[in-house]
Design a protein around this motif. Structure first.
Motif, PDB file in Angstrom:
ATOM      1  N   TRP A   1       6.208  -6.175  -4.538  1.00 59.73           N
ATOM      2  CA  TRP A   1       4.740  -6.111  -4.584  1.00 59.73           C
ATOM      3  C   TRP A   1       4.265  -4.657  -4.543  1.00 59.73           C
ATOM      4  CZ3 TRP A   1       1.232  -4.430  -0.791  1.00 59.73           C
ATOM      5  CH2 TRP A   1      -0.107  -4.644  -1.099  1.00 59.73           C
ATOM      6  N   LEU A   2       4.869  -3.849  -3.674  1.00 60.75           N
ATOM      7  CA  LEU A   2       4.487  -2.433  -3.598  1.00 60.75           C
ATOM      8  C   LEU A   2       4.744  -1.712  -4.916  1.00 60.75           C
ATOM      9  CD1 LEU A   2       5.677  -1.409  -0.025  1.00 60.75           C
ATOM     10  CD2 LEU A   2       3.326  -1.352  -0.891  1.00 60.75           C
ATOM     11  N   ALA A   3       5.884  -1.986  -5.535  1.00 64.13           N
ATOM     12  CA  ALA A   3       6.198  -1.357  -6.820  1.00 64.13           C
ATOM     13  C   ALA A   3       5.173  -1.772  -7.873  1.00 64.13           C
ATOM     14  CB  ALA A   3       7.607  -1.740  -7.263  1.00 64.13           C
ATOM     15  N   ASN A   4       4.814  -3.043  -7.899  1.00 59.51           N
ATOM     16  CA  ASN A   4       3.814  -3.533  -8.843  1.00 59.51           C
ATOM     17  C   ASN A   4       2.448  -2.915  -8.552  1.00 59.51           C
ATOM     18  OD1 ASN A   4       2.973  -5.573 -10.966  1.00 59.51           O
ATOM     19  ND2 ASN A   4       1.619  -6.103  -9.262  1.00 59.51           N
ATOM     20  N   ARG A   5       2.090  -2.827  -7.294  1.00 58.98           N
ATOM     21  CA  ARG A   5       0.782  -2.277  -6.922  1.00 58.98           C
ATOM     22  C   ARG A   5       0.661  -0.821  -7.357  1.00 58.98           C
ATOM     23  NH1 ARG A   5      -2.082   0.786  -3.812  1.00 58.98           N
ATOM     24  NH2 ARG A   5      -4.000   0.126  -2.808  1.00 58.98           N
ATOM     25  N   ARG A   6       1.731  -0.070  -7.205  1.00 56.40           N
ATOM     26  CA  ARG A   6       1.717   1.342  -7.629  1.00 56.40           C
ATOM     27  C   ARG A   6       1.454   1.478  -9.132  1.00 56.40           C
ATOM     28  NH1 ARG A   6       6.274   1.596  -3.947  1.00 56.40           N
ATOM     29  NH2 ARG A   6       5.620   2.686  -2.066  1.00 56.40           N
ATOM     30  N   GLN A   7       1.914   0.490  -9.900  1.00 53.54           N
ATOM     31  CA  GLN A   7       1.734   0.532 -11.349  1.00 53.54           C
ATOM     32  C   GLN A   7       0.324   0.130 -11.781  1.00 53.54           C
ATOM     33  OE1 GLN A   7       4.789  -1.914 -13.042  1.00 53.54           O
ATOM     34  NE2 GLN A   7       6.384  -0.384 -12.710  1.00 53.54           N
ATOM     35  N   VAL A   8      -0.307  -0.772 -11.042  1.00 51.76           N
ATOM     36  CA  VAL A   8      -1.585  -1.328 -11.506  1.00 51.76           C
ATOM     37  C   VAL A   8      -2.804  -0.810 -10.751  1.00 51.76           C
ATOM     38  CG1 VAL A   8      -0.500  -3.414 -12.391  1.00 51.76           C
ATOM     39  CG2 VAL A   8      -1.403  -3.398 -10.058  1.00 51.76           C
ATOM     40  N   GLU A   9      -2.601  -0.134  -9.625  1.00 57.04           N
ATOM     41  CA  GLU A   9      -3.730   0.357  -8.843  1.00 57.04           C
ATOM     42  C   GLU A   9      -3.534   1.821  -8.490  1.00 57.04           C
ATOM     43  OE1 GLU A   9      -5.325  -1.874  -5.598  1.00 57.04           O
ATOM     44  OE2 GLU A   9      -4.518  -3.746  -6.387  1.00 57.04           O
ATOM     45  N   SER A  10      -4.654   2.523  -8.397  1.00 57.90           N
ATOM     46  CA  SER A  10      -4.598   3.916  -7.974  1.00 57.90           C
ATOM     47  C   SER A  10      -4.741   3.983  -6.454  1.00 57.90           C
ATOM     48  CB  SER A  10      -5.713   4.709  -8.648  1.00 57.90           C
ATOM     49  OG  SER A  10      -6.973   4.173  -8.283  1.00 57.90           O
ATOM     50  N   GLY A  11      -4.542   5.147  -5.936  1.00 60.48           N
ATOM     51  CA  GLY A  11      -4.674   5.347  -4.493  1.00 60.48           C
ATOM     52  C   GLY A  11      -3.360   5.126  -3.779  1.00 60.48           C
ATOM     53  N   ASP A  12      -3.372   5.533  -2.541  1.00 63.78           N
ATOM     54  CA  ASP A  12      -2.167   5.379  -1.730  1.00 63.78           C
ATOM     55  C   ASP A  12      -1.924   3.910  -1.413  1.00 63.78           C
ATOM     56  OD1 ASP A  12      -1.670   8.098  -1.593  1.00 63.78           O
ATOM     57  OD2 ASP A  12      -2.963   8.361   0.162  1.00 63.78           O
ATOM     58  N   PRO A  13      -0.686   3.459  -1.580  1.00 62.84           N
ATOM     59  CA  PRO A  13      -0.385   2.076  -1.223  1.00 62.84           C
ATOM     60  C   PRO A  13      -0.342   1.918   0.293  1.00 62.84           C
ATOM     61  CG  PRO A  13       1.604   3.197  -1.889  1.00 62.84           C
ATOM     62  CD  PRO A  13       0.471   4.160  -2.113  1.00 62.84           C
ATOM     63  N   PRO A  14      -0.518   0.702   0.766  1.00 69.80           N
ATOM     64  CA  PRO A  14      -0.436   0.480   2.209  1.00 69.80           C
ATOM     65  C   PRO A  14       1.004   0.643   2.696  1.00 69.80           C
ATOM     66  CG  PRO A  14      -0.625  -1.600   1.058  1.00 69.80           C
ATOM     67  CD  PRO A  14      -0.778  -0.523   0.032  1.00 69.80           C
ATOM     68  N   ARG A  15       1.123   0.833   3.988  1.00 69.93           N
ATOM     69  CA  ARG A  15       2.434   0.935   4.624  1.00 69.93           C
ATOM     70  C   ARG A  15       2.717  -0.401   5.309  1.00 69.93           C
ATOM     71  NH1 ARG A  15      -0.751   4.827   5.647  1.00 69.93           N
ATOM     72  NH2 ARG A  15      -1.187   4.154   7.768  1.00 69.93           N
ATOM     73  N   PRO A  16       3.702  -1.143   4.809  1.00 68.06           N
ATOM     74  CA  PRO A  16       3.991  -2.440   5.407  1.00 68.06           C
ATOM     75  C   PRO A  16       4.855  -2.326   6.656  1.00 68.06           C
ATOM     76  CG  PRO A  16       5.392  -2.100   3.517  1.00 68.06           C
ATOM     77  CD  PRO A  16       4.475  -0.903   3.600  1.00 68.06           C
ATOM     78  N   LEU A  73      14.626 -15.622   5.914  1.00 67.13           N
ATOM     79  CA  LEU A  73      13.207 -15.477   5.596  1.00 67.13           C
ATOM     80  C   LEU A  73      12.801 -14.010   5.644  1.00 67.13           C
ATOM     81  CD1 LEU A  73      10.486 -16.810   4.939  1.00 67.13           C
ATOM     82  CD2 LEU A  73      10.135 -17.094   7.411  1.00 67.13           C
ATOM     83  N   LEU A  74      13.263 -13.297   6.633  1.00 68.02           N
ATOM     84  CA  LEU A  74      12.971 -11.869   6.760  1.00 68.02           C
ATOM     85  C   LEU A  74      13.476 -11.103   5.531  1.00 68.02           C
ATOM     86  CD1 LEU A  74      11.805  -9.697   8.687  1.00 68.02           C
ATOM     87  CD2 LEU A  74      14.065  -9.530   9.704  1.00 68.02           C
ATOM     88  N   GLU A  75      14.681 -11.405   5.078  1.00 68.56           N
ATOM     89  CA  GLU A  75      15.233 -10.748   3.888  1.00 68.56           C
ATOM     90  C   GLU A  75      14.412 -11.063   2.636  1.00 68.56           C
ATOM     91  OE1 GLU A  75      19.326 -11.931   3.672  1.00 68.56           O
ATOM     92  OE2 GLU A  75      19.847 -10.842   5.501  1.00 68.56           O
ATOM     93  N   HIS A  76      14.022 -12.339   2.474  1.00 74.44           N
ATOM     94  CA  HIS A  76      13.194 -12.733   1.324  1.00 74.44           C
ATOM     95  C   HIS A  76      11.863 -11.985   1.342  1.00 74.44           C
ATOM     96  CE1 HIS A  76      16.074 -15.785   0.408  1.00 74.44           C
ATOM     97  NE2 HIS A  76      15.646 -16.679   1.281  1.00 74.44           N
ATOM     98  N   VAL A  77      11.249 -11.909   2.513  1.00 76.60           N
ATOM     99  CA  VAL A  77       9.946 -11.246   2.636  1.00 76.60           C
ATOM    100  C   VAL A  77      10.085  -9.751   2.359  1.00 76.60           C
ATOM    101  CG1 VAL A  77       8.088 -10.651   4.248  1.00 76.60           C
ATOM    102  CG2 VAL A  77       8.964 -12.993   4.162  1.00 76.60           C
ATOM    103  N   GLN A  78      11.112  -9.122   2.880  1.00 72.30           N
ATOM    104  CA  GLN A  78      11.312  -7.690   2.643  1.00 72.30           C
ATOM    105  C   GLN A  78      11.458  -7.391   1.151  1.00 72.30           C
ATOM    106  OE1 GLN A  78      14.654  -7.153   5.289  1.00 72.30           O
ATOM    107  NE2 GLN A  78      13.365  -6.253   6.882  1.00 72.30           N
TER     108      GLN A  78
END
Length: 121
Positions: A96-111, A85-90
């Motif tokens: 999700w972070l890669a997608n967010r960088r493409q569709v939203e501006s600003g600094d992404p969150p740090r997971p 589960l940990l591997e799947h979530v990672q």
């Protein structure tokens, strides 16, 4: 233990620091749709919840900053392990972070992704 009950100590926590207020909800939706997590959720082996963070002062508990995502392995017959589960979530959070960088501006969150402590489910 009945079917549907969480097994103590089996799950994964995802916390986001920084980023926008809608990131927690957006990531939760992403995780629920990401394969193979969607299969585990559909098979009722994993649940996904937003919970209040216990490591934040009350003043930061607004606009998603005071919440975290918890994925809990459900029931004693679940075939997924915490490690898997940990591997799947990672992998899902990385996508999700890669997608967010493409569709939203600003600094992404740090997971921060970790196993749940045994008293947290």
């Amino acid at each position: 233990m009945t079917e549907g009950e969480a097994v103590a100590g089996t799950g994964v926590r995802v916390r986001l620091d920084g980023g926008g207020g809608g990131d927690v909800s957006a990531l939760k939706k992403w995780l629920e749709q990401e394969q193979p997590l969607a299969e585990l959720i559909g098979a009722h082996q994993v649940t996904v919840e937003e919970r209040h963070r216990t490591d934040q002062p009350d003043g930061r508990r607004h606009m998603g900053f005071g919440t975290e995502i918890v994925l809990v392995i459900v029931g004693s017959t679940a075939t997924v392990t915490v490690t898997a589960l940990l591997e799947h979530v990672q992998r899902a959070v990385k996508a999700w972070l890669a997608n967010r960088r493409q569709v939203e501006s600003g600094d992404p969150p740090r997971p921060a992704i970790s196993e749940l402590d045994s008293d947290e489910t």
